[in-house]
Structure formats: C-alpha cells, structure tokens
Motif scaffolding. Structure first.
Motif, short mmCIF file in Angstrom:
data_model
loop_
_atom_site.label_atom_id
_atom_site.label_comp_id
_atom_site.label_asym_id
_atom_site.label_seq_id
_atom_site.Cartn_x
_atom_site.Cartn_y
_atom_site.Cartn_z
N TYR A 21 22.41 48.26 63.64
CA TYR A 21 22.43 49.65 64.08
C TYR A 21 23.28 50.51 63.13
O TYR A 21 22.86 51.58 62.69
N ASN A 22 24.48 50.02 62.82
CA ASN A 22 25.39 50.79 61.97
C ASN A 22 24.90 50.85 60.52
O ASN A 22 25.11 51.86 59.84
N LEU A 23 24.26 49.79 60.06
CA LEU A 23 23.70 49.81 58.70
C LEU A 23 22.59 50.84 58.58
O LEU A 23 22.51 51.57 57.58
N PHE A 24 21.71 50.91 59.58
CA PHE A 24 20.65 51.91 59.56
C PHE A 24 21.23 53.32 59.59
O PHE A 24 20.75 54.23 58.90
N SER A 25 22.27 53.51 60.40
CA SER A 25 22.93 54.81 60.47
C SER A 25 23.56 55.18 59.14
O SER A 25 23.46 56.34 58.67
N ALA A 29 22.58 58.45 56.63
CA ALA A 29 23.58 59.42 56.16
C ALA A 29 23.60 59.49 54.64
O ALA A 29 23.59 60.58 54.04
N CYS A 30 23.65 58.34 53.98
CA CYS A 30 23.73 58.30 52.51
C CYS A 30 22.50 58.95 51.87
O CYS A 30 22.61 59.77 50.96
N LEU A 31 21.33 58.57 52.34
CA LEU A 31 20.09 59.05 51.73
C LEU A 31 19.86 60.53 52.02
O LEU A 31 19.46 61.29 51.13
N LEU A 32 20.10 60.94 53.27
CA LEU A 32 19.85 62.33 53.64
C LEU A 32 20.76 63.29 52.88
O LEU A 32 20.30 64.27 52.29
N PHE A 33 22.04 62.98 52.85
CA PHE A 33 22.98 63.93 52.24
C PHE A 33 22.97 63.85 50.71
O PHE A 33 23.28 64.83 50.04
N THR A 34 22.58 62.72 50.16
CA THR A 34 22.36 62.67 48.72
C THR A 34 21.18 63.55 48.34
O THR A 34 21.22 64.27 47.34
N SER A 35 20.13 63.50 49.15
CA SER A 35 18.96 64.36 48.90
C SER A 35 19.36 65.84 48.93
O SER A 35 18.98 66.61 48.04
N LEU A 36 20.13 66.22 49.95
CA LEU A 36 20.56 67.62 50.05
C LEU A 36 21.42 68.02 48.85
O LEU A 36 21.28 69.12 48.29
N TYR A 67 13.94 55.74 57.38
CA TYR A 67 15.05 55.10 58.09
C TYR A 67 15.24 55.67 59.49
O TYR A 67 15.66 54.96 60.41
N PHE A 68 14.92 56.94 59.67
CA PHE A 68 14.90 57.49 61.02
C PHE A 68 13.88 56.75 61.88
O PHE A 68 14.15 56.39 63.03
N ARG A 69 12.69 56.50 61.30
CA ARG A 69 11.65 55.78 62.03
C ARG A 69 12.07 54.34 62.32
O ARG A 69 11.87 53.83 63.43
N ILE A 70 12.66 53.69 61.32
CA ILE A 70 13.13 52.32 61.51
C ILE A 70 14.22 52.26 62.57
O ILE A 70 14.23 51.38 63.45
N PHE A 71 15.14 53.21 62.51
CA PHE A 71 16.26 53.28 63.46
C PHE A 71 15.75 53.42 64.90
O PHE A 71 16.16 52.70 65.81
N ASN A 72 14.82 54.36 65.12
CA ASN A 72 14.27 54.58 66.45
C ASN A 72 13.47 53.37 66.92
O ASN A 72 13.54 52.97 68.10
N ASN A 73 12.69 52.78 66.01
CA ASN A 73 11.92 51.60 66.34
C ASN A 73 12.82 50.42 66.73
O ASN A 73 12.53 49.67 67.68
N PHE A 74 13.92 50.28 66.02
CA PHE A 74 14.88 49.20 66.31
C PHE A 74 15.47 49.36 67.70
O PHE A 74 15.59 48.38 68.47
N GLU A 75 15.84 50.58 68.06
CA GLU A 75 16.39 50.82 69.40
C GLU A 75 15.37 50.52 70.49
O GLU A 75 15.72 49.99 71.55
N ASP A 76 14.10 50.87 70.24
CA ASP A 76 13.06 50.60 71.22
C ASP A 76 12.73 49.11 71.33
O ASP A 76 12.39 48.62 72.40
N SER A 77 12.84 48.40 70.21
CA SER A 77 12.51 46.98 70.20
C SER A 77 13.58 46.13 70.88
O SER A 77 13.26 45.12 71.52
N TYR A 78 14.84 46.55 70.73
CA TYR A 78 15.94 45.76 71.31
C TYR A 78 16.82 46.67 72.17
O TYR A 78 17.92 47.06 71.77
N PRO A 79 16.32 47.04 73.36
CA PRO A 79 17.12 47.91 74.25
C PRO A 79 18.36 47.18 74.75
O PRO A 79 18.41 45.95 74.76
#
Length: 298
Positions: A21-25, A29-36, A67-79
């Motif tokens: 969970y923390n790795l996806f987060s 953060a790294c990818l989004l703000f580097t892009s900006l 990674y947003f999609r992966i993050f949300n999918n991970f939460e849904d897969s392992y509630p």
C-alpha cells in the motif's frame, strides 16, 4: 506440473498489505509531482530539447495514472479484515497485473523517445534509431505479459525468456548509441550521459529480476513474500526509471541549453518564452511587491 506462486495469493498479512500500500502511494507521489515539475520547468530549456522534457513529463503522468488504478484495484482485491491486525483476504476482485503492462506498453517507447531526443542526434539518425527501438520494446512487453499472468513455472520461464531477447537487444543498442554520442556531447554533460548508460542497464535489469521472484519459491520468495517483493521491485524500478530518469534528462537538456545559449542561465528570476528570456524583478522599495516584466533581446 510444478506450480509458481499464484497471481492472486489468498491473503496478505496486515504488515505485507501496508508495505505494498505504501509503495504504491510513494510511486503515485513521485511520478505525479515529477510530471508537474517537468511541465512547469520545460521552458527553462531551449526549443530543441523541450520535446524531451515534455515527453518525460508525459511518461510520469501516464505512470501516475496507472498507479492510481493499481492502488484502487489493490484495495478492492484485499479489503481490510475485522480488526487492525487481521489478514486481508482476497475478495472476488482479482489483482490485475495488466495495468502495469498497459503502462509499460505506452511509457517504454516514450522513454526511448526522450532519450533519443535529448541526445540531438539529427533527424535521420534519430528516426533510424527509433525504428530499431520502438518495435523491440513493444515485442518485449507483449511477450512478457502471458508469463506474468500464469501460475505455472514453465510457461512463465518460456515467455520470460522470449521477452528477454528483445530486452537485451534494446539495452545493447541503447548502450552502444549512448556511447557513440559521447563524442558529440559537451564535456559538462558527458558524465551525466555515462550515468544514464549505467542507469539503463541497472534499473531496467530490476524488472526481469522482479518477474522471477514468484517462481524462486521458499519462505522468502514464495507466496506472500514473492508477491510483495515483486510489487516492491516493479514500483521502485518505475520510480527510478521514470521519475529519476526524467529528472536526469531534464538536467542534460538544461546544461546543453545553457552552453548553446548563455541566456539559458541559472538565474532564478528568468522565465524563458518562445522568443527569448523574460525577467521578472520584484520592485520592493515601497513594499508593494509589484512585478515589472522586461524582455531582454539577444
């Protein structure tokens, strides 16, 4: 037939869930703000290198979205379980590794494009090089996906081996071309380009290693451990190969811009437009903080 670790493992301990969970987060953060940052900073480089910076920003933005999609999918897969420390059981929603491959199918060719663009090899040489690299990258990813989603050792090894062939070809061509380009690069960026060569081999080499984690077996690599290590390997490699690599590309573009045109200096108040630099100076004598924009012509 010998079985590999399942693509969707039955459960994750609270600690393993938190790690992934923390790795996806962190990756988001790294990818989004580097892009900006790259979008905001792209006018600090000369026109001929601006495309490389924009492509780098696009790579990071695409990766952040997936990674947003992966993050949300991970939460849904392992509630979460009923208590804080209880295991996260696999739901009826499978964890989809396909998001990564869609991301790589888009971003790897763009990573190659930004590398070629910042070298400024000339149109003919660039087209020839990209004609070699882009099909090989698509083939590498397409061949790796069937092995990624299988639970069996032999098919995973077969598809992984097939995918490694274009992978090694990519590394060879890039390493050779980057080495050749050193002769035409300014002394100030030669060290950075040498580091890019090492980064390509080192960072890209993490992906096939992470790919193999689930089939190594044992208490450490099998089951939950293999799943967590694979997600950690892919996520850290993506951060370094996209965000950190994009910043290195920006550094090369920035230095080369300054060498070719002294107006592209490191003055913090300088904003570069299409027709030259514009200097913003704060007029602070009366404390109004007004901005006086003056254009300096070459």
């Amino acid at each position: 037939m010998v079985q590999a670790a399942a693509v969707n493992i039955p459960s994750l301990s609270a600690g393993n869930f938190a790690t992934v969970y923390n790795l996806f987060s962190l990756a988001i953060a790294c990818l989004l703000f580097t892009s900006l940052y790259l979008v905001v900073s792209q006018r600090q480089v000369a026109k001929q290198y601006r495309n490389a910076v924009i492509v780098s920003a696009t790579v990071c933005a695409i990766a952040a979205y997936h990674y947003f999609r992966i993050f949300n999918n991970f939460e849904d897969s392992y509630p979460p379980g009923q208590t804080i420390d209880s295991a996260h059981q696999l739901s009826n929603i499978e964890f989809n590794e396909g998001y990564r491959y869609v991301d790589w199918f888009l971003t790897v060719p763009l990573l190659l494009l930004e590398t070629v663009a910042v070298l400024a090899l000339g149109r003919a040489a660039s087209k020839k090089l990209l004609f070699k690299l882009i099909p090989a990258s698509a083939l590498m990813i397409a061949l790796g996906y069937p092995g990624e989603i299988t639970n069996e050792v032999v098919p995973r090894l077969v598809w992984g081996t097939l995918s490694t062939i274009p992978f090694l070809y990519l590394l060879y061509v890039l390493f050779v071309e980057l080495s050749k380009s050193l002769e035409r690069q300014p002394e100030e960026v030669k060290h950075t380009i040498k580091m890019l060569r090492i980064a390509l081999v080192g960072l890209w080499g993490v992906y096939p290693i992470a790919y193999l984690f689930p089939i190594l077996g044992g208490d450490f690599f099998g089951g939950e451990g293999g799943f967590v290590l694979k997600q950690a390997g892919y996520s850290i490699a993506d951060i370094l190969a996209k965000a950190a690599y994009g910043l290195a590309i920006y550094k090369v573009a920035r230095v080369k811009s300054r060498l070719e045109d002294p107006d592209y200096d490191d003055h913090p108040d300088t904003v570069h437009g299409d027709d030259g630099p514009v200097h913003d100076r704060l007029v602070g004598a009366n404390g109004t903080g007004r901005v006086n924009r003056t254009a300096r012509t070459s």
